[in-house]
Every structure is written in C-alpha cells, then in structure tokens.
Write an enzyme that holds these catalytic residues in place. Structure first.
Site, PDB file in Angstrom:
ATOM      1  N   SER A 125     -14.657 -25.417 -49.530  1.00  0.00           N
ATOM      2  CA  SER A 125     -14.209 -24.023 -49.412  1.00  0.00           C
ATOM      3  C   SER A 125     -12.971 -23.926 -48.529  1.00  0.00           C
ATOM      4  O   SER A 125     -12.008 -23.225 -48.864  1.00  0.00           O
ATOM      5  CB  SER A 125     -15.323 -23.147 -48.823  1.00  0.00           C
ATOM      6  OG  SER A 125     -16.468 -23.218 -49.627  1.00  0.00           O
ATOM      7  N   ASN A 180     -18.607 -26.301 -61.671  1.00  0.00           N
ATOM      8  CA  ASN A 180     -19.841 -26.606 -60.945  1.00  0.00           C
ATOM      9  C   ASN A 180     -21.106 -26.145 -61.658  1.00  0.00           C
ATOM     10  O   ASN A 180     -22.174 -26.665 -61.409  1.00  0.00           O
ATOM     11  CB  ASN A 180     -19.788 -26.021 -59.537  1.00  0.00           C
ATOM     12  CG  ASN A 180     -19.299 -24.604 -59.505  1.00  0.00           C
ATOM     13  OD1 ASN A 180     -18.189 -24.313 -59.976  1.00  0.00           O
ATOM     14  ND2 ASN A 180     -20.093 -23.704 -58.971  1.00  0.00           N
ATOM     15  N   HIS A 239     -20.443 -33.257 -49.020  1.00  0.00           N
ATOM     16  CA  HIS A 239     -21.883 -33.135 -49.302  1.00  0.00           C
ATOM     17  C   HIS A 239     -22.233 -33.155 -50.780  1.00  0.00           C
ATOM     18  O   HIS A 239     -23.403 -33.177 -51.139  1.00  0.00           O
ATOM     19  CB  HIS A 239     -22.476 -31.910 -48.593  1.00  0.00           C
ATOM     20  CG  HIS A 239     -22.147 -30.583 -49.197  1.00  0.00           C
ATOM     21  ND1 HIS A 239     -23.030 -29.911 -49.986  1.00  0.00           N
ATOM     22  CD2 HIS A 239     -21.059 -29.799 -49.105  1.00  0.00           C
ATOM     23  CE1 HIS A 239     -22.491 -28.760 -50.358  1.00  0.00           C
ATOM     24  NE2 HIS A 239     -21.284 -28.671 -49.832  1.00  0.00           N
ATOM     25  N   CYS A 295     -29.315 -15.486 -58.226  1.00  0.00           N
ATOM     26  CA  CYS A 295     -30.454 -14.881 -57.544  1.00  0.00           C
ATOM     27  C   CYS A 295     -30.544 -15.342 -56.097  1.00  0.00           C
ATOM     28  O   CYS A 295     -31.061 -14.641 -55.246  1.00  0.00           O
ATOM     29  CB  CYS A 295     -31.754 -15.188 -58.272  1.00  0.00           C
ATOM     30  SG  CYS A 295     -32.068 -16.935 -58.448  1.00  0.00           S
TER      31      CYS A 295
END
Ligand SMILES: *Cc1c(COP(=O)(O)O)cnc(C)c1O
Length: 421
Positions: free
Chosen positions: A99, A179, A229, A352
């Site tokens: 990011s 992604n 990660h 969600c």
C-alpha cells in the site's frame, strides 16, 4: 438465512476463533487457502531475521561494528530484491508494504506532473484499493483519472491504454496480476506504449512477485510495488522499485535512510526476511508454477463439477495459485463461515470482512451481476499446499454448497427468475 443471522449475533471474532478450534479438533485438519490475503512466514525467512532482534540489534547508521552488521544485512537484502526483478540495488527502496509503495509511486508522479500542468492519470477499474483510493483522493485534488475497463476474462487491452494517453498524462498505473481473480496483464506491451510516449509506468506487482517471472527492464516498467507478506516474509515490509533516472518526491523527511527518500530507522529484521523470501520465491519459478498450477487446475475442475458454478477470470492467463469461482445462489459470507467450520480458510469476493456487503468491484468489472458477484469463492494456494489439501477442500465443499442452497431464498429467487442457465 436463519443460520446467517444467528452467526452474526455472536461476536464474529470470538465465533470464528471458536469455530476454527472446533473444526481442527473435529477434523484434525486445517487447510490455509487464502495466500492472496497473506502467507505464513517461511522457516528460512524467520531464521534469517531472528538474529536482528537479538544479538544484531544495531542501528544501521551507527559507526561501530554492531551497526555495520545491520548495514551489511540491508545491503545484501537490497541486492536480493533487485536480483529478483532484474533491477539494480540503488533502484530499490524499502517501504512498509504494498500500500505504501503504491501510494508513494502514484502521488509522487502526480506531484511531479502537477508542476508541469500534467494532471491526468491512467489506471484500471479493478486495481487494489491502495491504487484506486489513491486515485480517488487525487481526483478530489483536481486530477483527472481514466479508469481502463477489463474484458469479461479480466484482461486489459493495451490499445485502451494507448488511446487513453494524453499529453498531460503524468502516470499510468496498471496492476501486474489481480488479487481477486488472479488474471495476469499484458504488462510488457503496456510498458512499451508508455515508454514510447515517455509517460512513467507503475505496476502493482504485489500478487505477481514470485508467481510470474519479472524483469523490469525487459518489461518496460518504471516503478514496481511489492510486499513481503504475500511471499512468506512478515507483514509490514515491502519495496518500491524506481528506475534510475526517474525522480519522485521524498515520502518521509528525516534521516538519510533509503537515500533520504524514505527516512526512519530501517526495519532491519523484516528487510532481511524480505531478501530471503523473495530469493526463495523467484528461484526455480517455472517448476513452482508447474507444480502449483496442477493443484490449482484440479481444484478448479473439482469446483466446476458442482452444478451452477463458473470460473471468474481467464483460465490460462492467471496466477498459478488463484482459483476464483462463483457458486450461484449462496452468500459468500455463509460459505466462508461453513468452510471455516471445517478448518478451511478461504475468501470471498464480497467485501464482508470490511463490514460492508458491497459486491466486489473486481467481479462487477468483469460483468457479473450483483447477485452473482456476492457468492464468489477465492481459494488461493501456495507452494505449501498439498494434494491432500485439495482433496479435503473438494470433499467438504459440495455438501456445504448443497446445504446452503437448500436454505437460500437467493437460490430460490435465482431459479425462479431464470438467472441461472
Ligand atoms: C496485498 C496487496 C496490496 C497491499 O499490500 P500491503 O503490504 O498489505 O500493504 C496491494 N496490492 C495488491 C495487489 C495486493 O494484493
């Protein structure tokens, strides 16, 4: 639905932990199939980083030998990251992750552009939010953004980028691989088009690194974001490649770290782990792609045997570990909870987890109607995944789908409205 409501009433975090513990206890099995969200730190990366918490705790800027140990470790890691993408070490800047790298690249180019009256940005409709929300913020500051569409298979047409380019375009940012649906974009062609027009080209390669062979020079990439990660290094470490000759404004002012562009004492241990993990991820990459895609194909073929399911994204041009399917008539959320109950960690297209029930912008971008975009299932495997893991998923999934469909008003409605072929 009744089940769904009851689930929501229990504090979801507590419930999930409980579920996982029960499932593991019941089934004695845990299958992690959410490697696109994050990965387990590899033993090798962990072993490499540990001494930098204990005996090698020096500040890399210090003059004495303890500091030198840290400084040398960072030099090695920078070389490792550079080698993995065909760059030079002085073109690699360590950041806190994907990011941050995305934000820095895009905002940096925007700031450069604004000085020359160039306030147009090109991106795609299905980028990661680190890119999309950065572009939206820039729109509020007076930049104009063109969002390139993708086709029904989730692939961008380079000609669309060519046609969108203007004299005032200050940056083109297109992701290497998506992604959610794992589709791999024609980055080399897009890069060539940008190079021809002398417009800086940035790519978010967070998902692609270690899964696709990348050479920044051959592929005409000016800036590239990567994150630790997603490739078995820790969270909170990443890098931005900036081609030499391109200069973007500093991200953090302070000390002289990262050639003064991103100040702050280095996260030495994580940088070391990133170097080890990226080397591992990019070594023998073709064998890995072959092995993992075989497992992925078995998974996809197995899921598509369930009636009324479809594959999202291109079958061939996709990451070796990505499977994304729509299972019609059920809510992603209830599916994930049921899978979790069986010890399977997966992800859904609907957002969600962020508390909203909006369908995924990626699934909408490939033309799925809202009802279908809600019920998608992303299973992302890695080189740690075994054949038995796939068998286990394919054994547990069909009965779950059948049970959820039998309780689903959505399923009934879809059958009635003939939304289902
Ligand atoms: C995970 C991810 C990011 C964000 O990376 P962080 O290191 O978590 O900030 C950005 N882009 C893509 C495509 C991703 O998958």
């Amino acid at each position: 639905m009744v089940y769904n409501k009851a689930v929501k009433e229990i504090s979801s975090h507590f419930y999930k932990t409980l579920c996982r513990e029960r499932a593991i206890e019941l089934e004695k099995r845990f299958v992690y199939a959410d490697n696109a969200a994050t990965t387990k730190v590899s033993q090798k990366a962990l072993n490499a980083m540990l001494p930098y918490f204990t005996e090698n705790y020096g500040n890399a800027s210090s003059i004495y030998s303890l500091g030198g140990t840290s400084a040398r470790a960072i030099i090695t890691a920078r070389e490792q990251v550079a080698n993995a993408i065909g760059a030079k070490p002085n073109e690699i800047y360590f950041t806190s992750g994907g990011s941050e790298s995305d934000n820095w690249a895009i905002r940096g180019c925007a700031e450069n552009g604004a000085k020359k009256g160039k306030k147009h940005i090109i991106t795609s409709v299905f980028e990661h939010h680190a890119v999309l929300h950065t572009c939206e913020a820039l729109e509020k500051q007076g930049f104009e953004v063109t969002y390139i569409p993708v086709d029904e298979y989730g692939i961008i047409n380079p000609d669309d980028v060519r046609n969108a380019l203007r004299d005032d375009t200050c940056v083109v940012t297109i992701m290497f691989a998506n992604n959610e649906i794992g589709t791999i974009q024609p980055i080399e062609e897009i890069g060539a088009i940008c190079r021809e027009r002398k417009v800086p080209f940035h790519t978010d390669a967070v998902q692609a690194i270690g899964n696709v062979e990348i050479d920044v020079n051959k592929m005409n990439i000016d800036m590239l974001s990567l994150s630790g990660h997603k490739i078995h290094a820790p969270k909170g470490i990443g890098a931005l490649y900036i081609k030499s000759g391109i200069s973007i404004p500093n991200l953090i002012y302070g000390g002289a770290q990262e050639r003064s562009k991103r100040a702050g004492t280095e996260n030495v241990a994580s940088i070391v782990a990133l170097g080890v993990a990226i080397t591992d991820a990019c070594e023998n990459i073709s064998q890995k792609i072959e092995r993992v895609s075989k497992l992925r194909n078995k998974l996809i073929d197995g899921i598509l045997k369930i009636p009324k399911t479809r594959l999202n994204g291109d079958r061939e041009k996709r990451l070796c570990g990505n499977s994304n399917t729509s299972i019609l008539g059920i809510e992603g959320e209830s599916l994930l909870l049921s899978l979790d109950f069986m010890g399977i960690a997966a992800s859904s297209g609907s957002a969600c987890t962020s508390g909203s029930l909006d369908p995924s912008h990626v699934l909408l971008s490939i033309g799925l109607p809202h009802e279908i975009a809600h019920g998608s299932l992303r299973l992302s495997i890695s080189e740690d995944t075994t054949d038995e893991d796939i068998d286990y998923i394919l054994e547990k999934l069909p009965p779950i789908v059948e049970r959820l469909r039998s309780m689903s008003p959505l399923w009934e409605k879809m059958c009635k409205n003939e939304l289902i072929k």
